[in-house]
Design an enzyme around this catalytic site. Structure first.
Site, PDB file in Angstrom:
ATOM      1  N   TYR A  58     -15.329 -11.529   0.280  1.00  0.00           N
ATOM      2  CA  TYR A  58     -16.009 -10.279  -0.118  1.00  0.00           C
ATOM      3  C   TYR A  58     -17.258 -10.565  -0.940  1.00  0.00           C
ATOM      4  O   TYR A  58     -18.273  -9.883  -0.816  1.00  0.00           O
ATOM      5  CB  TYR A  58     -15.064  -9.391  -0.933  1.00  0.00           C
ATOM      6  CG  TYR A  58     -14.128  -8.574  -0.080  1.00  0.00           C
ATOM      7  CD1 TYR A  58     -14.600  -7.472   0.631  1.00  0.00           C
ATOM      8  CD2 TYR A  58     -12.783  -8.896   0.015  1.00  0.00           C
ATOM      9  CE1 TYR A  58     -13.749  -6.723   1.426  1.00  0.00           C
ATOM     10  CE2 TYR A  58     -11.918  -8.150   0.798  1.00  0.00           C
ATOM     11  CZ  TYR A  58     -12.412  -7.068   1.505  1.00  0.00           C
ATOM     12  OH  TYR A  58     -11.564  -6.330   2.289  1.00  0.00           O
ATOM     13  N   ARG A  86      -3.225   7.169   0.514  1.00  0.00           N
ATOM     14  CA  ARG A  86      -3.687   8.423   1.082  1.00  0.00           C
ATOM     15  C   ARG A  86      -2.672   9.162   1.951  1.00  0.00           C
ATOM     16  O   ARG A  86      -2.849  10.326   2.234  1.00  0.00           O
ATOM     17  CB  ARG A  86      -4.972   8.169   1.885  1.00  0.00           C
ATOM     18  CG  ARG A  86      -6.154   7.869   0.989  1.00  0.00           C
ATOM     19  CD  ARG A  86      -7.265   7.183   1.730  1.00  0.00           C
ATOM     20  NE  ARG A  86      -6.869   5.856   2.160  1.00  0.00           N
ATOM     21  CZ  ARG A  86      -7.677   4.957   2.680  1.00  0.00           C
ATOM     22  NH1 ARG A  86      -8.932   5.249   2.883  1.00  0.00           N
ATOM     23  NH2 ARG A  86      -7.231   3.756   3.013  1.00  0.00           N
ATOM     24  N   ASP A 144      -6.917  -2.570  -7.541  1.00  0.00           N
ATOM     25  CA  ASP A 144      -7.446  -3.169  -6.319  1.00  0.00           C
ATOM     26  C   ASP A 144      -7.755  -4.633  -6.578  1.00  0.00           C
ATOM     27  O   ASP A 144      -8.069  -5.017  -7.712  1.00  0.00           O
ATOM     28  CB  ASP A 144      -8.710  -2.450  -5.840  1.00  0.00           C
ATOM     29  CG  ASP A 144      -8.978  -2.789  -4.379  1.00  0.00           C
ATOM     30  OD1 ASP A 144      -8.354  -2.162  -3.503  1.00  0.00           O
ATOM     31  OD2 ASP A 144      -9.761  -3.722  -4.111  1.00  0.00           O
ATOM     32  N   ARG A 148       0.821  -1.213   0.000  1.00  0.00           N
ATOM     33  CA  ARG A 148       0.000   0.000   0.000  1.00  0.00           C
ATOM     34  C   ARG A 148       0.859   1.268   0.000  1.00  0.00           C
ATOM     35  O   ARG A 148       0.511   2.264   0.645  1.00  0.00           O
ATOM     36  CB  ARG A 148      -0.931   0.024   1.216  1.00  0.00           C
ATOM     37  CG  ARG A 148      -2.042  -1.001   1.164  1.00  0.00           C
ATOM     38  CD  ARG A 148      -3.141  -0.550   0.217  1.00  0.00           C
ATOM     39  NE  ARG A 148      -4.286  -1.430   0.245  1.00  0.00           N
ATOM     40  CZ  ARG A 148      -5.402  -1.183   0.927  1.00  0.00           C
ATOM     41  NH1 ARG A 148      -5.527  -0.095   1.647  1.00  0.00           N
ATOM     42  NH2 ARG A 148      -6.400  -2.038   0.872  1.00  0.00           N
ATOM     43  N   ARG A 196      -6.229  11.469  -7.152  1.00  0.00           N
ATOM     44  CA  ARG A 196      -7.524  10.826  -6.930  1.00  0.00           C
ATOM     45  C   ARG A 196      -8.667  11.836  -7.138  1.00  0.00           C
ATOM     46  O   ARG A 196      -9.689  11.495  -7.722  1.00  0.00           O
ATOM     47  CB  ARG A 196      -7.608  10.215  -5.535  1.00  0.00           C
ATOM     48  CG  ARG A 196      -8.814   9.301  -5.380  1.00  0.00           C
ATOM     49  CD  ARG A 196      -8.975   8.750  -3.984  1.00  0.00           C
ATOM     50  NE  ARG A 196      -9.511   9.749  -3.073  1.00  0.00           N
ATOM     51  CZ  ARG A 196      -9.862   9.529  -1.812  1.00  0.00           C
ATOM     52  NH1 ARG A 196      -9.727   8.324  -1.301  1.00  0.00           N
ATOM     53  NH2 ARG A 196     -10.323  10.492  -1.057  1.00  0.00           N
TER      54      ARG A 196
HETATM   55  O1  CP3 Z   1       0.071   0.722  -3.285  1.00  0.00           O
HETATM   56  C1  CP3 Z   1      -0.419  -0.403  -3.442  1.00  0.00           C
HETATM   57  O2  CP3 Z   1      -0.292  -1.339  -2.620  1.00  0.00           O
HETATM   58  C2  CP3 Z   1      -1.151  -0.717  -4.737  1.00  0.00           C
HETATM   59  C3  CP3 Z   1      -2.565  -0.653  -4.740  1.00  0.00           C
HETATM   60  C4  CP3 Z   1      -3.440  -1.524  -3.871  1.00  0.00           C
HETATM   61  C5  CP3 Z   1      -4.658  -1.034  -3.346  1.00  0.00           C
HETATM   62  N1  CP3 Z   1      -5.333  -2.072  -2.765  1.00  0.00           N
HETATM   63  C6  CP3 Z   1      -5.116   0.358  -3.453  1.00  0.00           C
HETATM   64  C7  CP3 Z   1      -6.202   0.827  -2.567  1.00  0.00           C
HETATM   65  C8  CP3 Z   1      -3.363  -2.881  -3.519  1.00  0.00           C
HETATM   66  C9  CP3 Z   1      -2.243  -3.859  -3.770  1.00  0.00           C
HETATM   67  C10 CP3 Z   1      -4.568  -3.198  -2.839  1.00  0.00           C
HETATM   68  C11 CP3 Z   1      -4.897  -4.555  -2.368  1.00  0.00           C
HETATM   69  C12 CP3 Z   1      -6.089  -4.767  -1.542  1.00  0.00           C
HETATM   70  N2  CP3 Z   1      -7.323  -4.193  -1.670  1.00  0.00           N
HETATM   71  C13 CP3 Z   1      -6.168  -5.709  -0.496  1.00  0.00           C
HETATM   72  C14 CP3 Z   1      -5.039  -6.644  -0.097  1.00  0.00           C
HETATM   73  C15 CP3 Z   1      -3.996  -5.979   0.709  1.00  0.00           C
HETATM   74  C16 CP3 Z   1      -4.375  -5.701   2.133  1.00  0.00           C
HETATM   75  O3  CP3 Z   1      -4.363  -4.522   2.516  1.00  0.00           O
HETATM   76  O4  CP3 Z   1      -4.655  -6.661   2.887  1.00  0.00           O
HETATM   77  C17 CP3 Z   1      -7.473  -5.674   0.037  1.00  0.00           C
HETATM   78  C18 CP3 Z   1      -7.995  -6.491   1.191  1.00  0.00           C
HETATM   79  C19 CP3 Z   1      -8.200  -4.712  -0.713  1.00  0.00           C
HETATM   80  C20 CP3 Z   1      -9.643  -4.354  -0.572  1.00  0.00           C
HETATM   81  C21 CP3 Z   1      -9.809  -2.926  -0.229  1.00  0.00           C
HETATM   82  N3  CP3 Z   1      -9.528  -1.875  -1.073  1.00  0.00           N
HETATM   83  C22 CP3 Z   1     -10.283  -2.384   0.977  1.00  0.00           C
HETATM   84  C23 CP3 Z   1     -10.714  -3.206   2.181  1.00  0.00           C
HETATM   85  C24 CP3 Z   1     -10.282  -0.997   0.837  1.00  0.00           C
HETATM   86  C25 CP3 Z   1     -10.803   0.012   1.811  1.00  0.00           C
HETATM   87  C26 CP3 Z   1      -9.962   0.089   3.011  1.00  0.00           C
HETATM   88  C27 CP3 Z   1      -9.152   1.331   3.025  1.00  0.00           C
HETATM   89  O5  CP3 Z   1      -7.945   1.237   3.197  1.00  0.00           O
HETATM   90  O6  CP3 Z   1      -9.786   2.387   2.867  1.00  0.00           O
HETATM   91  C28 CP3 Z   1      -9.749  -0.689  -0.436  1.00  0.00           C
HETATM   92  C29 CP3 Z   1      -9.550   0.660  -0.989  1.00  0.00           C
HETATM   93  C30 CP3 Z   1      -8.162   0.989  -1.482  1.00  0.00           C
HETATM   94  N4  CP3 Z   1      -7.368   0.169  -2.249  1.00  0.00           N
HETATM   95  C31 CP3 Z   1      -7.471   2.218  -1.283  1.00  0.00           C
HETATM   96  C32 CP3 Z   1      -6.254   2.122  -1.976  1.00  0.00           C
HETATM   97  C33 CP3 Z   1      -5.200   3.198  -2.117  1.00  0.00           C
HETATM   98  C34 CP3 Z   1      -8.025   3.416  -0.541  1.00  0.00           C
HETATM   99  C35 CP3 Z   1      -9.016   4.054  -1.433  1.00  0.00           C
HETATM  100  C36 CP3 Z   1      -9.042   5.532  -1.354  1.00  0.00           C
HETATM  101  O7  CP3 Z   1      -8.220   6.192  -2.010  1.00  0.00           O
HETATM  102  O8  CP3 Z   1      -9.923   6.042  -0.640  1.00  0.00           O
END
Ligand code: CP3
Length: 338
Positions: free
Chosen positions: A147, A25, A71, A21, A34
């Site tokens: 999910y 943000r 994602d 990640r 974004r």
């Molecule tokens: O920088 C990176 O790692 C690349 C991008 C990436 C994202 N999600 C961007 C993202 C990757 C590799 C993921 C994987 C992901 N997504 C996982 C597995 C990794 C982990 O953290 O366990 C999971 C479970 C998800 C599902 C997901 N996506 C959730 C539960 C959420 C909301 C939670 C949160 O952090 O707000 C997301 C949203 C998400 N995916 C964001 C980002 C940057 C935040 C969205 C935003 O900009 O508001």
């Protein structure tokens, strides 16, 4: 590429480092892009902007690898499930998977609808320095299935586990369908130019040991084996979060094991370090405090001694972690003398 060399256990001049990640943000630059895109999913579907945020952490932190900005949930979405991301609540599907007919209605061909991801990859690979790796990824079948069955994140996974214990054929049918989609998806990512692939099993910890191997690890091994058979030069990284109690049963054909922060790294090294390169595992919250961060990093580096190790966090960056500390951490890893 130093990152790819390290994935194959070759000696490298320093320990490569990147952060799960790492695009997100905690970077004001990410928030700007974004808002230009409108919302998170529009950003994922816009290759020019997704490529821009993929590259941000390489420019800002000097990490050794970029990870594709996307994602894990775009796959179920393109299998036919309507997805939304809601502020403060996370992702939500408008319908859930409850029956064999629901599974049957899901597409086997999501990979042909994910061209925006492949375009992001080729754009990013063009711009990325040749010594820096680009990592592609997907979610594990089990994590995606939770999910799809729950419709959103869950604390108990009760609905998924109710199916597991009362109708396991249904769960296997869903997992098989997801697995088929993921194999094609990762192959398309490789053809578009990623240098390594990683599978995130974020909800591995929801399962007891035998269930974990039957309903998750077998599928991860299947995907990894298929990728290694066709693309032996592409490293495969598996990251099951929260299964430190089952490490003695980990096997399969892949290159790098991602160690989460709850697993003592020395224990992972003793059980898995000869067979797999290890990636991890600084507890992300240590980054809030400079001294805790550096002492934690030193401890990790001293356990691994610069061999068969890729430095990472033990889970993802949090939105309010101080970026100056993350920048300093990368410098510290790169300059560390063993
Ligand atoms: O920088 C990176 O790692 C690349 C991008 C990436 C994202 N999600 C961007 C993202 C990757 C590799 C993921 C994987 C992901 N997504 C996982 C597995 C990794 C982990 O953290 O366990 C999971 C479970 C998800 C599902 C997901 N996506 C959730 C539960 C959420 C909301 C939670 C949160 O952090 O707000 C997301 C949203 C998400 N995916 C964001 C980002 C940057 C935040 C969205 C935003 O900009 O508001």
């Amino acid at each position: 590429m130093i990152f790819v060399d390290a994935c194959f256990g070759k000696d490298t001049p320093y320990t490569p480092v990147w952060f799960m990640r790492q695009a997100g943000r905690y970077l004001s630059e990410y928030m700007e892009v974004r808002s230009k895109a409108g919302d998170f999913l529009s950003l994922c579907k816009n290759p020019a902007l997704a490529s821009e945020v993929t590259l941000q952490p390489v420019d800002i932190l000097d990490v050794d690898a970029a990870i594709l900005f996307s994602d894990i949930l775009v796959v179920p979405m393109e299998m036919g499930m309507e997805l939304g991301f809601f502020k403060g609540e996370g992702p939500k599907f408008s319908k859930t998977i409850d029956s064999f007919s629901d599974v049957k209605s899901l597409s086997l061909d999501s990979s042909s609808r994910l061209n925006y991801v492949y375009d992001t990859i080729s754009l990013t690979r063009e711009k990325l320095h040749k010594d820096k790796a680009l990592i592609g990824f997907c979610g594990a079948p089990w994590t995606l299935a939770t999910y799809m069955v729950e419709g959103e994140g869950s604390k108990t996974y009760a609905k998924s586990k109710k199916i597991l214990y009362s109708n396991k054929e249904l769960l296997h049918a869903l997992l098989e369908k997801i697995t088929h989609n993921l194999k094609e998806y990762l192959k398309c990512q490789i053809k578009a130019g990623v240098n390594a692939v990683m599978i995130f099993d974020s909800w591995a910890s929801a399962l007891e040991c035998d269930s974990y191997f039957e309903f998750s690890w077998e599928y991860l091994k299947d995907i990894a084996q298929e990728i290694k058979k066709e693309y032996p030069h592409i490293p495969v990284i598996l990251f099951p979060k929260g299964i430190s109690g089952f490490l003695d049963r980990i096997d399969g054909e892949f290159d790098v094991f991602g160690v989460d922060w709850s697993t003592p790294l020395l224990q992972a090294k003793n059980l898995l370090g000869d067979k797999y390169v290890l990636q991890g595992n600084l507890e992300p919250c240590r980054i809030y405090n400079r001294d805790s961060m550096l002492s934690g990093a030193k401890e990790i580096l001293e356990i691994m001694k610069g061999k068969r190790h890729i430095f990472n966090l033990g889970h993802g960056m949090l939105p309010d972690l101080p970026r100056e500390n993350a920048i300093e951490l990368v410098k510290f890893i790169h300059n560390y003398k063993f």
